[in-house]
Design a protein around this motif. Structure first.
Motif, PDB file in Angstrom:
ATOM      1  N   SER B 376       0.859  -1.174   0.000  1.00  0.00           N
ATOM      2  CA  SER B 376       0.000   0.000   0.000  1.00  0.00           C
ATOM      3  C   SER B 376       0.899   1.230   0.000  1.00  0.00           C
ATOM      4  CB  SER B 376      -0.908   0.008   1.225  1.00  0.00           C
ATOM      5  OG  SER B 376      -0.146   0.253   2.378  1.00  0.00           O
ATOM      6  N   GLY B 377       0.341   2.303  -0.505  1.00  0.00           N
ATOM      7  CA  GLY B 377       1.158   3.508  -0.583  1.00  0.00           C
ATOM      8  C   GLY B 377       0.350   4.750  -0.271  1.00  0.00           C
ATOM      9  N   TYR B 378       1.032   5.734   0.281  1.00  0.00           N
ATOM     10  CA  TYR B 378       0.409   7.021   0.577  1.00  0.00           C
ATOM     11  C   TYR B 378       1.406   8.077   0.161  1.00  0.00           C
ATOM     12  CZ  TYR B 378      -1.519  10.873   3.361  1.00  0.00           C
ATOM     13  OH  TYR B 378      -2.040  12.069   3.771  1.00  0.00           O
ATOM     14  N   LEU B 379       0.971   8.997  -0.663  1.00  0.00           N
ATOM     15  CA  LEU B 379       1.880  10.031  -1.130  1.00  0.00           C
ATOM     16  C   LEU B 379       1.164  11.366  -0.986  1.00  0.00           C
ATOM     17  CD1 LEU B 379       4.651  10.424  -2.587  1.00  0.00           C
ATOM     18  CD2 LEU B 379       3.332  10.512  -4.705  1.00  0.00           C
ATOM     19  N   SER B 380       1.814  12.295  -0.341  1.00  0.00           N
ATOM     20  CA  SER B 380       1.155  13.585  -0.193  1.00  0.00           C
ATOM     21  C   SER B 380       2.153  14.700  -0.428  1.00  0.00           C
ATOM     22  CB  SER B 380       0.536  13.683   1.203  1.00  0.00           C
ATOM     23  OG  SER B 380       1.115  14.715   1.939  1.00  0.00           O
ATOM     24  N   GLY B 381       1.685  15.735  -1.092  1.00  0.00           N
ATOM     25  CA  GLY B 381       2.506  16.926  -1.266  1.00  0.00           C
ATOM     26  C   GLY B 381       1.656  18.115  -0.891  1.00  0.00           C
ATOM     27  N   SER B 382       2.246  19.090  -0.208  1.00  0.00           N
ATOM     28  CA  SER B 382       1.432  20.238   0.160  1.00  0.00           C
ATOM     29  C   SER B 382       2.259  21.510   0.132  1.00  0.00           C
ATOM     30  CB  SER B 382       0.852  20.042   1.563  1.00  0.00           C
ATOM     31  OG  SER B 382       1.826  20.324   2.541  1.00  0.00           O
ATOM     32  N   TYR B 383       1.537  22.596   0.010  1.00  0.00           N
ATOM     33  CA  TYR B 383       2.168  23.909   0.044  1.00  0.00           C
ATOM     34  C   TYR B 383       1.332  24.783   0.947  1.00  0.00           C
ATOM     35  CZ  TYR B 383       3.395  28.645  -1.362  1.00  0.00           C
ATOM     36  OH  TYR B 383       3.770  29.966  -1.334  1.00  0.00           O
ATOM     37  N   TYR B 384       2.008  25.516   1.786  1.00  0.00           N
ATOM     38  CA  TYR B 384       1.289  26.421   2.683  1.00  0.00           C
ATOM     39  C   TYR B 384       2.023  27.753   2.701  1.00  0.00           C
ATOM     40  CZ  TYR B 384      -0.577  28.417   7.013  1.00  0.00           C
ATOM     41  OH  TYR B 384      -1.137  29.245   7.933  1.00  0.00           O
ATOM     42  N   ARG B 385       1.282  28.806   2.560  1.00  0.00           N
ATOM     43  CA  ARG B 385       1.886  30.133   2.618  1.00  0.00           C
ATOM     44  C   ARG B 385       1.026  30.985   3.523  1.00  0.00           C
ATOM     45  NH1 ARG B 385       1.709  35.301   0.913  1.00  0.00           N
ATOM     46  NH2 ARG B 385       3.630  36.233   0.121  1.00  0.00           N
ATOM     47  N   GLU B 386       1.667  31.648   4.447  1.00  0.00           N
ATOM     48  CA  GLU B 386       0.926  32.544   5.317  1.00  0.00           C
ATOM     49  C   GLU B 386       1.575  33.908   5.279  1.00  0.00           C
ATOM     50  OE1 GLU B 386       0.299  31.211   9.317  1.00  0.00           O
ATOM     51  OE2 GLU B 386      -0.277  33.197  10.000  1.00  0.00           O
ATOM     52  N   GLY B 387       0.822  34.878   4.802  1.00  0.00           N
ATOM     53  CA  GLY B 387       1.258  36.264   4.894  1.00  0.00           C
ATOM     54  C   GLY B 387       0.626  36.814   6.149  1.00  0.00           C
ATOM     55  N   SER B 388       1.475  37.132   7.124  1.00  0.00           N
ATOM     56  CA  SER B 388       0.970  37.521   8.427  1.00  0.00           C
ATOM     57  C   SER B 388       0.230  38.851   8.349  1.00  0.00           C
ATOM     58  CB  SER B 388       2.151  37.627   9.379  1.00  0.00           C
ATOM     59  OG  SER B 388       1.773  38.289  10.546  1.00  0.00           O
ATOM     60  N   THR B 389      -0.568  39.103   9.378  1.00  0.00           N
ATOM     61  CA  THR B 389      -1.201  40.423   9.474  1.00  0.00           C
ATOM     62  C   THR B 389      -0.153  41.478   9.836  1.00  0.00           C
ATOM     63  OG1 THR B 389      -1.756  39.890  11.738  1.00  0.00           O
ATOM     64  CG2 THR B 389      -3.478  39.580  10.100  1.00  0.00           C
ATOM     65  N   ILE B 390       1.033  41.026  10.231  1.00  0.00           N
ATOM     66  CA  ILE B 390       2.145  41.956  10.387  1.00  0.00           C
ATOM     67  C   ILE B 390       2.798  42.051   9.019  1.00  0.00           C
ATOM     68  CG2 ILE B 390       4.387  42.294  11.492  1.00  0.00           C
ATOM     69  CD1 ILE B 390       3.143  40.604  13.818  1.00  0.00           C
ATOM     70  N   ARG B 391       2.804  43.235   8.466  1.00  0.00           N
ATOM     71  CA  ARG B 391       3.288  43.384   7.096  1.00  0.00           C
ATOM     72  C   ARG B 391       4.719  42.883   6.968  1.00  0.00           C
ATOM     73  NH1 ARG B 391      -0.173  47.616   4.721  1.00  0.00           N
ATOM     74  NH2 ARG B 391      -1.380  48.486   6.427  1.00  0.00           N
ATOM     75  N   SER B 392       5.055  42.395   5.801  1.00  0.00           N
ATOM     76  CA  SER B 392       6.411  41.926   5.488  1.00  0.00           C
ATOM     77  C   SER B 392       6.818  40.700   6.273  1.00  0.00           C
ATOM     78  CB  SER B 392       7.463  43.006   5.760  1.00  0.00           C
ATOM     79  OG  SER B 392       7.320  44.034   4.863  1.00  0.00           O
ATOM     80  N   ASP B 393       5.871  39.944   6.735  1.00  0.00           N
ATOM     81  CA  ASP B 393       6.223  38.718   7.446  1.00  0.00           C
ATOM     82  C   ASP B 393       5.501  37.572   6.755  1.00  0.00           C
ATOM     83  OD1 ASP B 393       7.078  37.900  10.665  1.00  0.00           O
ATOM     84  OD2 ASP B 393       6.026  36.488   9.388  1.00  0.00           O
ATOM     85  N   VAL B 394       6.290  36.703   6.144  1.00  0.00           N
ATOM     86  CA  VAL B 394       5.712  35.640   5.333  1.00  0.00           C
ATOM     87  C   VAL B 394       6.366  34.314   5.701  1.00  0.00           C
ATOM     88  CG1 VAL B 394       5.443  34.760   2.984  1.00  0.00           C
ATOM     89  CG2 VAL B 394       5.270  37.208   3.415  1.00  0.00           C
ATOM     90  N   SER B 395       5.576  33.284   5.822  1.00  0.00           N
ATOM     91  CA  SER B 395       6.178  31.960   5.971  1.00  0.00           C
ATOM     92  C   SER B 395       5.607  31.033   4.915  1.00  0.00           C
ATOM     93  CB  SER B 395       5.954  31.406   7.374  1.00  0.00           C
ATOM     94  OG  SER B 395       4.597  31.447   7.694  1.00  0.00           O
ATOM     95  N   GLN B 396       6.458  30.150   4.445  1.00  0.00           N
ATOM     96  CA  GLN B 396       6.045  29.190   3.424  1.00  0.00           C
ATOM     97  C   GLN B 396       6.542  27.813   3.810  1.00  0.00           C
ATOM     98  OE1 GLN B 396       6.289  30.713  -0.834  1.00  0.00           O
ATOM     99  NE2 GLN B 396       7.864  31.900   0.181  1.00  0.00           N
TER     100      GLN B 396
END
Lengths: 494, 1041
Positions: B376-396
């Motif tokens: 059996s196999g499970y394969l997952s890929g994901s992308y998450y990006r959060e642009g904070s409510t504090i300007r110029s703060d981004v995480s990916q």
């Protein structure tokens, strides 16, 4: 049943079991962290650790070790604006004063003792590993013994009544640590007798380990060991030993009193190399707290009127006492050489006035031992032993140096031992004032404290004996050690 | 070494004895019984081959996929109370209703798909049940590969399944547990601003320690997961980004929180604070390829009602001038007088607008699952990006996870897991100054360039151009504060079925995290230019790596012998955690494009590095026994060695025992309403080894600050402490579980009493031992409390359903004993004192403001009013611990629509908010920073005025110092997640070729309520966190085919 399979399956776990039982798995080296056993790997590490203890000892002498016996003595006046030392000056020290001399003399003293204990513990291993460098290792161990003895002496003097307080010195002394204690040790103070015995033993051990060619006055030497033993025996009332050790220092190590002309330079120039230096602490690039306390422009501490009066009374206009010149200072304006400012009634023993010294190199080196004290010790001991002429001779030597009068012309009149003893004590004040001796001179001689009215303390006289002559044991210590005995002045009693 | 071998041998023997004894027995491994309802006739195994069948009975054999008989399968007639269970050979016999009627037989067995068979005339029905790898809610995942049904549970374990967290933010996996699990609190570790990535603290049943870690142990797919040091601080980087951010929450199958001795003892040394087991999803055998795609778009905005309220420009000017003159200064020397460089009187800047704005989140994931008979196999890929409510703060975050299972033979199976996560945190550290920067300043010059200086009047030097350090706008735009982490995990697990019921597994896991950090202070900022106005940029580069490897070898055993069921587990675990870092910095950089270290001023170059390693080795054993699904017993033991501890205390032993009783399965128990009544109790020990590693051997500090005579020196840093050993927590847990009305209502009540002894704390020992505090095993501390969890199907009709899940818990923490009974303080405001909570405040009691002259007043220890603040008047008082905490989730569904909302709450307890202490300062140093609106509205101005805010003064009195003035009741209710979902009707999705399609509208952090809130004023609500709460609304799409 699938037997071959079973065997195969059982085998699956064997490699893992092998890893598990490898016995060194949990013994890992924390490189990059100087854990103590790995730090003490060679003679150099011992020397580095010795430097560390001297650094601590310097800080100790740059403040408490020198100031405490003077603040509580009669030769010092405290500025009214001073926030520190007030409690000691007025003899109202409280056990809760963790961040005052009450806490620090104890804590910092034992920090020196503990650091010394590490060298004493690990040094012999290093010696076994580096037999060809034995002298170097022995020297480091000797330094540790010496500093441990010195720190214990300062602690016992501050927190215990003087040696002669009880007939057999059975009253409470300090905590004696012959090796680094463990967390679970329940520690308590031993008798004054045992404490002094340990101090003498430490200093003697240091003297035996040191080689003759070690003569740097910034470290312990054989001469320093003998000199300190002279002082300790005087404190213990063992006059014959005191005289013997002092005599040995005077005659055996090629030392001589600093001449009249160089006397002030001994205090006010950087690294003067004075001939009477036995041991002083190197202040290179270290804090200058004493200088701040006695700063001639904004002093926190002044010489007391009593001290100034002693010099005043004895003043000989034709032969001024060079030691009095350390009680005032005159500056010449750079812009206009005719403009001078004169500061009277200040102590100049801790201020470098030498010209042309870079600001970051203006260090004074506080004295632990110097030859003048040896003359005073020998004189006091001989006087007590009845050798009055020998005692008087040592005083004449000191006075001659201080005034420039030829020794044979020094006028010294006394009709009995008491009179001579008083002369010796007055000489002692003039020679060693504000160098960290005064309270201990008063208490070991069971004298009363008598201050002049202008000194500003709420306590002008105190009759011997008095519980206030010593500090309370810090409360933090009593809280941490259920067996530790408080002093009578402690609020906590058990 | 002999000792360890003996233990190993012993473990092997323990496991092998039952194997030999019962090798001939039949039974089914990894299968557990669901008992028959008590009111159903109990069929005691009438052998199928006897031929003594009654004519009106339906008989048959139930087998699994492989044709092996299943024992204890529940067989009942749908819609009736008639039911039986299968016997040892899988046979059943059930009385059929009258002739000619057709009815439905239901076959239920844990771990299999329930089958329903419509019967009319058949009298013999053999059924094969398919494995259901999909976790049923009733199956609780336990330590080291154990699975238990809730009915079989002895200890305290609470499981959150994927469904419950589906609509939670995809940022991190710890704070999504808030309010879901009884007795678990997840909070920010500070109410101030201390880092661009806030750290959370997770507490299970209170804090069990004082100086060691109070964080639970995270175990992901069987392997301990490094979440940072004792307070989740990451080693060797400037700002800690928790590794719990690096996982995709969408991959989580379940999170199980283990709380009592029965469950955590097996984790030994680090179980005292509880254990959180995370199990990720995997593929299923014998299923065709399924593809699931999820896309989420969110917008976020600061919840302005939770923002701390400062004075505006005109209010500030009025108060500042008043404070200036009240301090005795002439208004002519007031620093902020209009000049050609600054027009203070006409400037009014709302700085929060400069820094806070609309944020966004995007999440996309694609999951593929399939299985054949062998794999059996499970394969997952994901992308998450959060642009904070504090300007110029981004995480990916980019994640890739692959899980595969392969059966080499019918008895040997390999599990592999490979995952990688790339994380880019482009941070802007907005410091607390965003609150206190004066509104009479502005961020830009009239020409649009950054404002670097302000012209301020000073009575000594006159008009002075002063650097505007509080202006963070140029830094926001030009500074670099970037952290990139790559996390890779490889996990191999080989499982062998040795004989029936006995499985051996060897698991090996390596996890490597590498973090690179770039920080740069731009020459466009006030800090990036020197006092002469020349560029002086500063660059810092750092690398940190964290390598963890774990090897686990274990034997699992589980087997039925008639009514007896015996289970067991024995194994060894080796674990190593190694952290390193290297860091360099330089200043004097002249150009923002030259950020590498060699472009700076050589004289300012600094470098540092560090290394830290810890190893542990453990042997563990768990044995369980149950009789007739009525009586359960368990025994756990773990022996663990840890390299952090001294020679004499490297090893420690932990043990526990537990028992439970299913009263509803007793013959004497007859109740129509209660279908489950279970009592359980457990008692045992667990430990805590998480202290710094230098505590045992002692350290030497080396350097110039210890020099003598110009030569380098060294002194003792920490004294050796060879006796230092593990903290030991004794845990007692007792609970009752009841289910009513055919399981529509389930309630579980638990009581616990955890007692930590040998507690590690930093204490003053005799000064003759150490001049500093040392770590020592000195104290004792207890946590006791009750937890209640209720699940209820309030309405259950076909189309309309309403489900409520509610939990509430109370914890009482008491410091039982301290070193020599001496109270200790590590902060100015709290105290550790025997008989008190560990979070007890130590403050002077505030007595308000004297109406006659506006001066602050306090009470002294005798209760007398005083106008002099004296810290000696502090006394222990209220505690920060809430009295009750909990959460409630309501889910309403109608047809294809579902609506759900979650409320979390704290009741009782007090907070001493940092912002209250910082900004209720009554004019003190108001020239340097703005203060709260209350200082404007409520300040004392006229004699006779009754207020709680003293007369303002630039050189204010001690009114700001630690007193009960700043204590706030921390009661709060949070509407945390509200969601509305619509699933496409089956017929439509079928016609589109989809297996399911769902769209949801989700609001997170919807609303926060505190009883003391007041519009336009500050209250506990505005002081709970350093930044205002971020409210997010997102639209989520999920499609599977």
């Amino acid at each position: 049943m699938r037997n071959p399979d079973k065997i195969l399956r059982a085998v699956t776990h064997i490699p893992l079991l092998c890893i598990a039982v490898s016995c060194s798995f949990l013994n890992i080296e924390q490189t990059g962290k100087q854990d103590i056993p790995s730090f003490f790997s060679d003679p150099l590490s011992l020397e580095v650790a010795v430097n560390g203890i001297y650094n601590l000892t310097y800080s100790y002498y740059d403040s408490y070790a020198i100031l405490y016996p003077e603040v509580t003595g009669d030769l010092l006046r405290l500025s009214r604006s001073s926030a520190s030392w007030v409690e000691q000056f007025n003899f109202i020290s409280d056990e809760t004063e963790e961040t005052s001399p009450v806490g620090y003399i104890w804590k910092d003293g034992y920090e020196i003792v503990n650091n010394a204990n590490m060298i004493i513990r690990y040094g012999p291993d290093v010696r076994n590993r580096y037999p060809q460098q034995q002298e170097r290792v022995d020297n480091a161990i000797a330094q540790a013994y010496f500093l441990r003895g010195l720190a214990e002496l300062n602690i016992v003097l501050a927190y215990s009544q003087s040696y002669g307080y009880t007939e057999d010195a059975s009253h409470l002394g300090a905590v004696v640590l012959e090796q680094a204690p463990s967390m679970n040790d329940q520690l308590s103070r031993t008798s004054c007798y045992n404490t002094y015995r340990q101090i003498v033993e430490d200093i003697s051990t240091a003297g035996e380990l040191l080689s003759d060619n070690r003569t740097d006055v910034h470290y312990a030497t054989k001469a320093a060991c003998d000199a300190l033993l002279a002082r300790v025996h005087l404190y213990m009332g063992d006059h014959s030993s005191a005289a013997a050790y002092a005599g040995k220092v005077i005659s055996d190590y090629g030392l001589s009193l600093t001449p009249y002309e160089e006397y002030t330079d001994m205090f006010c120039t950087v690294a003067p190399g004075s001939p009477e230096e036995i041991m002083r602490l190197d202040g290179t690039r270290l804090a200058t707290n004493l200088r701040a306390m006695f700063d001639y422009m904004t002093p926190v501490m002044y010489p007391s009127q009593k001290l100034l009066d002693i010099f005043e009374e004895d003043r000989n206009p034709t032969h001024p006492d060079v030691r009095e010149s350390l009680l005032s200072y005159e500056t010449v304006s750079e812009d206009d050489p005719s403009e001078t400012s004169r500061y009277e009634g200040v102590c100049m023993k801790y201020t470098i006035t030498e010209e042309g010294v870079a600001d970051d190199n203006r260090h004074y080196d506080p004295f632990i031992l110097r030859l003048s004290e040896m003359y005073l010790i020998r004189a006091e001991a001989n006087c007590a032993l009845g050798s009055l002429e020998a005692a008087a001779d040592d005083i004449r030597t000191l006075r001659s140096r201080a005034t420039g009068i030829a020794k044979e012309d020094v006028d010294l009149t006394y009709s009995n031992a008491e009179e001579l003893d008083a002369i010796i004590q007055r000489e002692r004040i003039k020679e060693l004032f504000l160098e960290g001796h005064r309270l201990y001179d008063i208490t070991r001689r069971k004298e009363n404290l008598e201050r002049d009215a202008s000194c500003g303390s709420s306590v002008l006289t105190m009759e011997y004996p008095d519980d206030r002559f010593i500090l309370p044991i810090p409360l933090v210590e009593l809280d941490a050690s259920p067996l530790m005995q408080p002093n009578p002045i402690n609020a906590t009693q058990r | 070494m002999k000792g360890k071998s003996i233990i190993l041998f012993g473990v092997a023997c323990l496991v092998s004895v039952p194997v030999r004894l019962y090798a001939e027995d039949v039974g089914r491994p990894d299968r557990q019984r669901v008992s028959v309802r008590a009111d159903a006739p109990h069929h005691a195994g009438d052998p199928a081959g006897s031929g003594a069948l009654q004519q009106d009975n339906v008989t048959g054999t139930v087998t699994d996929e492989n044709g092996e008989p299943l024992v204890g399968v529940m067989v009942y007639i749908k819609g009736t109370t008639t039911g039986v269970s299968t016997d040892l050979d899988g046979n059943y016999s059930i009385k059929a209703p009258g002739e000619g009627e057709s009815y439905t037989l239901v076959y239920q067995y844990i771990g299999t798909v329930t089958r329903e068979i419509v019967v009319s005339k058949q009298r013999r029905i053999n059924v094969s049940l398919e494995n259901d790898n999909h976790l049923d809610e009733a199956v609780i995942i336990g330590a080291y590969g154990t699975k238990q049904s809730r009915e079989d549970l002895i200890g305290s374990a609470y499981q959150v399944n994927a469904d419950a967290i589906r609509n939670k933010p995809k940022a991190r996996i710890d704070n999504i547990l808030e309010g879901l699990v009884p007795g678990v609190r997840v909070n920010l570790n500070t109410d101030d601003v201390q880092s661009p990535r806030a750290r959370y603290e997770t507490r299970i049943r209170g804090g069990a320690s004082l100086s060691s870690s109070n964080e639970p142990l995270w175990v992901i797919d069987g392997v301990p997961y490094y979440t940072g040091g004792t307070t989740n601080l990451m080693y060797g980087v400037s700002y800690s980004v928790s590794p719990l951010l690096y996982l995709d929450p969408n991959n989580i199958e379940s999170i199980t929180v283990l709380k009592d001795a029965d469950q955590v003892t097996i984790y030994g040394a680090n179980g005292a604070n509880g254990v959180i087991l995370v199990t990720t999803k995997s593929g299923r055998e014998n299923t065709p390829l399924s593809v699931s795609a999820t896309v989420e778009f969110g917008v976020s905005a600061p919840d302005k009602s939770t923002m701390f309220k400062m004075m505006d420009a005109s209010q500030y000017m009025e108060v500042a001038k008043e404070a200036w003159t009240n301090a005795g200064y002439s208004i002519g020397t007031f620093p902020y007088q209009d000049n050609e460089y600054n027009s203070y009187s006409t400037t009014s800047t709302d700085w929060t607008d400069e820094y806070l704005g609309i944020g966004s989140t995007v999440y996309a994931s694609l999951v593929l699952r399939s299985g054949t008979k062998k794999s059996s196999g499970y394969l997952s890929g994901s992308y998450y990006r959060e642009g904070s409510t504090i300007r110029s703060d981004v995480s990916q975050r980019y994640t890739l996870d692959a899980k595969n299972t392969y059966h080499f033979t019918d008895w040997l199976m390999l599990d592999t897991k490979l995952s990688a996560s790339l994380n880019d945190n482009d941070m802007f550290y907005l410091t607390r100054e965003y609150n206190e920067v004066l509104p009479i300043f502005e961020p830009y010059m009239p020409d649009g360039s950054y404002r670097i200086y302000n012209m301020i009047y000073d009575s000594i030097s006159g008009w002075t151009l002063t650097k505007f350090h509080d202006n963070q706008v140029p830094g926001r735009d030009n500074d670099v504060n970037d952290q990139r982490s790559v996390v890779t995990t490889a996990d191999f697990s080989l499982n062998a079925d040795i004989i029936k019921g006995l499985t051996a597994s060897a698991q090996y896991n390596i996890k490597y995290q590498h973090t690179h950090e770039d920080r740069y202070e731009s020459i466009q900022t006030p800090g990036g230019i020197d006092s002469d106005g020349e560029p002086d940029g500063e660059s810092t580069k750092g690398d940190a790596s964290y390598l963890t490897w774990t090897a686990i070898g274990r034997l699992n055993f589980d087997r039925n012998f008639g009514k007896h069921r015996v289970g067991g587990l024995a194994g060894i675990e080796l674990h190593q955690q190694r952290n390193r870092y290297l860091n360099g910095s330089v200043s004097g950089i002249l150009n923002d494009n030259w950020q590498e270290l060699e472009y700076g001023d050589e004289e300012t170059e600094t470098a540092s590095s560090g290394y830290d390693i810890q190893r542990s080795m453990s042997f563990f054993f768990r044995g369980t026994y149950s009789y007739d699904s009525r009586y359960y017993l368990s025994l756990n033991y773990r022996r663990e060695g840890n390299s952090d501890f001294g020679e004499y205390s490297k090893w420690a032993d932990f043990w526990s025992v537990g028992a439970s009783w299913n009263i509803h399965n007793e013959k004497f128990f007859h109740s129509e309403k209660i279908n489950m009544l279970k009592a359980k109790v457990s008692y045992g020990t667990s430990g805590n080894s998480r202290v710094g590693s230098s505590s045992v051997l002692g350290t030497y500090n080396y350097g110039d600050s210890h020099s003598y005579g110009g030569s380098v020196g060294a002194v003792i840093g920490t004294v050796p402490n060879p006796g230092l050993t593990w903290e030991n927590t004794t845990m007692l847990n007792a609970g009752v579980r009841m289910e009513f009305l055919k399981g529509r209502i389930a309630a579980e009540l638990e009581y616990y009493y955890n007692y930590t002894s040998n507690m590690i704390s930093r204490v003053y020992v005799s000064r003759t031992i150490s001049s500093d505090r040392v770590y020592a095993n000195v104290g004792e501390l207890s946590n006791r409390g009750v937890e209640l969890n209720i699940e209820s199907d309030n309405i259950r009709t076909g189309r309309f359903n309403w489900h409520t899940s509610f939990n509430i818990s109370h914890n009482r923490n008491i410091i039982e004993r301290l070193y020599n009974g001496v109270s200790t303080r590590f902060s100015d405001y709290t105290i550790w004192m025997e008989g008190h909570d560990r979070d007890t405040y130590y403050l002077v009691e505030w007595a308000g403001v004297d109406p006659s002259d506006g001066s602050p007043m306090w009470y002294d220890l005798d209760g007398n009013l005083t106008k002099t603040y004296n810290s000696a008047n502090r006394k222990p008082g209220k505690s920060a611990s809430p009295i009750l905490t909990g959460g409630m989730i309501n889910t309403l569904s109608y047809g294809n629509w579902a609506f759900s909302f979650q409320i979390n709450f704290d009741i009782g307890g007090y907070a001493l908010p940092s912002y209250a202490r910082f900004y209720f300062r009554d004019g003190l140093n108001i020239i340097d920073g703005n203060q709260a609106v209350e200082v404007y509205y409520d300040r004392w101005t006229t004699p006779g005025q009754l207020t709680n805010f003293p007369k303002v003064s630039q050189t204010s009195t001690d009114s700001w110092r630690g007193s009960t003035r700043y204590l706030y009741n921390r009661t709060n209710f949070e509407l945390s997640t509200v969601s509305l979902s619509y699933s496409l009707p089956q017929r439509i999705s079928d016609s589109w070729g989809l297996s399911s399609a769902t769209v949801s509208l989700v609001c997170n952090n919807a609303y926060l309520f505190t009883p003391d809130q007041k519009r336009g004023r500050n209250s506990y609500k505005t002081m709970m966190s350093g930044y205002p709460v971020t409210r997010t609304i997102s639209l989520n799409f999920n499609v599977s085919f």
